[in-house]
Motif scaffolding. Structure first.
Motif, short mmCIF file in Angstrom:
data_model
loop_
_atom_site.label_atom_id
_atom_site.label_comp_id
_atom_site.label_asym_id
_atom_site.label_seq_id
_atom_site.Cartn_x
_atom_site.Cartn_y
_atom_site.Cartn_z
N ASP A 64 62.87 7.58 11.46
CA ASP A 64 63.64 7.86 12.66
C ASP A 64 62.82 8.52 13.76
O ASP A 64 63.24 8.57 14.91
N THR A 65 61.67 9.07 13.41
CA THR A 65 60.85 9.77 14.40
C THR A 65 60.17 8.75 15.31
O THR A 65 59.46 7.86 14.83
N PRO A 66 60.39 8.83 16.61
CA PRO A 66 59.75 7.87 17.53
C PRO A 66 58.23 8.06 17.54
O PRO A 66 57.72 9.16 17.72
N LYS A 67 57.52 6.97 17.29
CA LYS A 67 56.06 7.00 17.36
C LYS A 67 55.54 5.57 17.43
O LYS A 67 56.24 4.61 17.11
N ILE A 68 54.30 5.44 17.87
CA ILE A 68 53.62 4.15 17.96
C ILE A 68 52.31 4.26 17.20
O ILE A 68 51.56 5.22 17.37
N GLU A 69 52.04 3.27 16.34
CA GLU A 69 50.79 3.22 15.60
C GLU A 69 50.11 1.88 15.88
O GLU A 69 50.77 0.85 15.96
N VAL A 70 48.81 1.91 16.02
CA VAL A 70 48.03 0.69 16.25
C VAL A 70 47.04 0.55 15.10
O VAL A 70 46.30 1.47 14.79
N TYR A 71 47.04 -0.64 14.48
CA TYR A 71 46.13 -0.94 13.38
C TYR A 71 45.24 -2.11 13.77
O TYR A 71 45.68 -3.04 14.44
N CYS A 72 44.02 -2.09 13.31
CA CYS A 72 43.08 -3.20 13.49
C CYS A 72 42.63 -3.67 12.11
O CYS A 72 41.68 -3.12 11.55
N PRO A 73 43.31 -4.67 11.55
CA PRO A 73 42.94 -5.14 10.22
C PRO A 73 41.61 -5.89 10.22
O PRO A 73 41.04 -6.17 11.28
N ASP A 74 41.12 -6.21 9.02
CA ASP A 74 39.82 -6.85 8.87
C ASP A 74 39.76 -8.26 9.46
O ASP A 74 38.69 -8.78 9.72
#
Length: 86
Positions: A48-58
């Motif tokens: 429920d906590t607003p957040k943004i995550e960015v991932y760079c997979p292989d």
């Protein structure tokens, strides 16, 4: 020959050198502008906590995860417009 030892000569030389540096530092010509429309997937999350995550997979892709979005249903859609200049 006294002209080569005068202040005017060095001022002209400095202006010419500055013009050469400015011309060399000029950015190169840009290519055409390209626009891409990328589709994405939406899914519900228990966080429920607003957040943004960015991932760079292989595989070289980019994954953008956004948590805490209210009112998300199965009919939602996600699109990203990307503009590439040059």
């Amino acid at each position: 020959m006294s002209f080569f030892h005068s202040v005017e000569f060095y001022i002209i030389l400095a202006v010419i050198a500055a013009a050469i540096v400015a011309f060399s530092a000029r950015p190169s010509a840009r290519g055409p502008v390209e626009e891409y429309l990328v589709a994405g997937d939406l899914s519900d999350s228990p966080i429920d906590t607003p957040k943004i995550e960015v991932y760079c997979p292989d595989n070289g892709g980019i994954e953008l995860w956004r948590y805490g979005v209210d009112g998300l249903t199965d009919t939602g859609a996600l699109s990203l417009a990307i503009t590439k200049k040059g």
